[in-house]
Design a protein around this motif. Structure first.
Motif, short mmCIF file in Angstrom:
data_model
loop_
_atom_site.label_atom_id
_atom_site.label_comp_id
_atom_site.label_asym_id
_atom_site.label_seq_id
_atom_site.Cartn_x
_atom_site.Cartn_y
_atom_site.Cartn_z
N GLY A 46 4.58 1.61 1.18
CA GLY A 46 5.62 2.25 0.40
C GLY A 46 5.34 3.72 0.16
N LEU A 47 6.29 4.38 -0.47
CA LEU A 47 6.21 5.80 -0.78
C LEU A 47 6.23 6.02 -2.29
N THR A 48 5.52 7.06 -2.73
CA THR A 48 5.71 7.56 -4.08
C THR A 48 6.87 8.54 -4.04
N GLY A 49 7.93 8.25 -4.78
CA GLY A 49 9.17 8.99 -4.64
C GLY A 49 9.31 10.23 -5.49
N ILE A 50 8.19 10.79 -5.96
CA ILE A 50 8.29 11.99 -6.79
C ILE A 50 7.99 13.25 -5.99
N GLY A 51 7.94 13.13 -4.68
CA GLY A 51 7.81 14.31 -3.84
C GLY A 51 9.12 15.09 -3.82
N GLN A 52 9.20 16.07 -2.94
CA GLN A 52 10.42 16.87 -2.84
C GLN A 52 11.58 15.95 -2.46
N PRO A 53 12.64 15.90 -3.27
CA PRO A 53 13.66 14.85 -3.09
C PRO A 53 14.34 14.83 -1.73
N ASP A 54 14.57 16.00 -1.12
CA ASP A 54 15.20 15.99 0.20
C ASP A 54 14.33 15.25 1.21
N ALA A 55 13.01 15.46 1.14
CA ALA A 55 12.11 14.80 2.07
C ALA A 55 12.06 13.30 1.82
N ILE A 56 12.01 12.90 0.55
CA ILE A 56 11.95 11.47 0.22
C ILE A 56 13.23 10.77 0.66
N ILE A 57 14.37 11.36 0.37
CA ILE A 57 15.66 10.76 0.74
C ILE A 57 15.76 10.64 2.26
N ARG A 58 15.29 11.64 2.96
CA ARG A 58 15.31 11.59 4.44
C ARG A 58 14.45 10.44 4.95
N LEU A 59 13.24 10.29 4.41
CA LEU A 59 12.34 9.24 4.85
C LEU A 59 12.89 7.85 4.55
N LEU A 60 13.60 7.71 3.44
CA LEU A 60 14.16 6.40 3.09
C LEU A 60 15.24 5.96 4.07
N PHE A 62 0.84 -1.19 0.00
CA PHE A 62 0.00 0.00 0.00
C PHE A 62 0.88 1.24 0.00
N PHE A 63 0.69 2.11 -1.00
CA PHE A 63 1.52 3.29 -1.17
C PHE A 63 0.79 4.57 -0.77
N LEU A 64 1.52 5.50 -0.17
CA LEU A 64 1.05 6.87 -0.10
C LEU A 64 1.23 7.47 -1.49
N HIS A 65 0.12 7.93 -2.08
CA HIS A 65 0.18 8.47 -3.44
C HIS A 65 0.54 9.94 -3.46
N SER A 66 0.59 10.58 -2.30
CA SER A 66 0.88 12.01 -2.20
C SER A 66 2.37 12.29 -2.37
N ASN A 67 2.68 13.54 -2.72
CA ASN A 67 4.05 14.04 -2.73
C ASN A 67 4.39 14.55 -1.33
#
Length: 322
Positions: free
Chosen positions: A165-179, A115-120
């Protein structure tokens, strides 16, 4: 078909059938053709079906339910998503549970495998939170950490979903931090095309850093689903739906003139070449297809069967966009 390991989610086929095409997002098709395409994908060795409520307002999920009658073939698993946007924290749990319940009903299933969060996701103070579509598409980092992620873990414990899971097209700094945080997602969807472009789905200034997103995911044992391999048609021979000249997909299509010339020189269809490029990218575990009919599916299956691109051709492709 080649099997690859999608992080802790385990083995999946190198190609995943996405729901955008069968949800009628990428041009005209019919319910009958969509049903036949889903069945042909599974017959062709695809073991992961990537759906979402927004793919045709439930149409893609409904196709899955009708195609298999609630009994997925052995080894086949399904994903779906929820677009939370700026839902107030007090309403998030109800929104997520309602979304999951609706998806399960449409697909005639009892559990969502992934199940993915579809939000950025964006930092709390980032300018993209002022985007006109932010209320629908952007979830603040702090809200995700304090409310969404704990609920995802609760849903796993309840057996409602197998993983998140995450949709990784959000703001890249935030996505990288969450990963890099714990608990980490089981998988992330990351842009996997030679121009690292999400097209119209980019809501921030600056580079997408998708290669960094993929590298961070692999460093933390997170599976990677490559998305937008043909960038919504921009890397195809032609875009098969009317778009204005200033649309992001049309701008990328114009950027890709040398790409199409190179594809012609080596005797490849540009879309086939794009899928093989994505399959060759380091760190990409499975490539999500946006096909809407059996003809497009057959082309993708044939492209995967031809194997990865050699390093020299990858270099020439990258140079065509410099």
């Amino acid at each position: 078909m080649e099997q690859r390991n999608l992080g802790p989610f385990g083995p999946v086929s190198a190609l995943t059938l996405g729901g955008g095409g069968i949800g009628h997002l990428w041009g005209k098709t019919t319910r009958e053709e969509c049903l036949a395409t889903v069945k042909a994908a599974v017959d062709g060795g695809i073991t992961l079906l990537d759906m979402a409520p927004r793919y045709g307002d439930g149409e893609a999920e409904s196709v899955i339910g009708e195609a298999f009658g609630g009994r997925l073939p052995a080894g086949v698993r399904v994903t779906t998503k929820c677009l939370l946007g700026g839902t107030p924290p007090a309403e998030i749990e109800a929104r997520l549970r309602s979304s999951i319940a609706t998806s399960l009903k449409l697909m005639k299933l009892e559990k969502i495998d992934l199940f993915f969060l579809h939000s950025n996701v964006a930092p709390d103070d980032h300018p993209m939170r002022g985007h006109p579509d932010a209320a629908v598409r952007v979830t603040p980092y702090s809200v995700f950490c304090e409310h969404v992620r704990p609920l995802f873990e609760t849903f796993v414990a309840e057996g409602l979903i197998g993983a998140w899971g995450l949709t990784g097209i959000g703001q890249p700094d935030a996505i990288i931090r969450l990963l890099g945080e714990s608990p980490a997602p089981a998988a992330v969807q990351a842009i996997s095309n030679p121009i690292d472009s999400p097209g119209a789905l980019k809501f921030y200034d600056g580079p997408t850093r998708q290669r960094d997103v993929i590298a961070t995911a692999k460093a933390n044992g997170v599976g990677v689903l490559g998305i937008k391999a043909v960038q919504a048609g921009a890397l195809s021979a032609e875009i098969d739906r009317p778009l204005p000249d200033d649309h992001p997909e049309m701008l990328d299509y114009k950027r890709a003139g040398r790409w199409r010339t190179l594809a012609a020189e080596i005797g490849e269809d540009p879309a086939d070449l794009a899928h093989r490029y994505a399959l060759t990218m380091d760190g990409v575990d499975t490539v999500v297809l946006g096909v809407k009919n059996r003809r497009e599916l057959a082309m993708c299956l044939a492209a995967e069967a031809r194997g990865p691109l050699d390093a020299d051709l990858v270099r020439r492709i990258d140079e065509s966009f410099d």
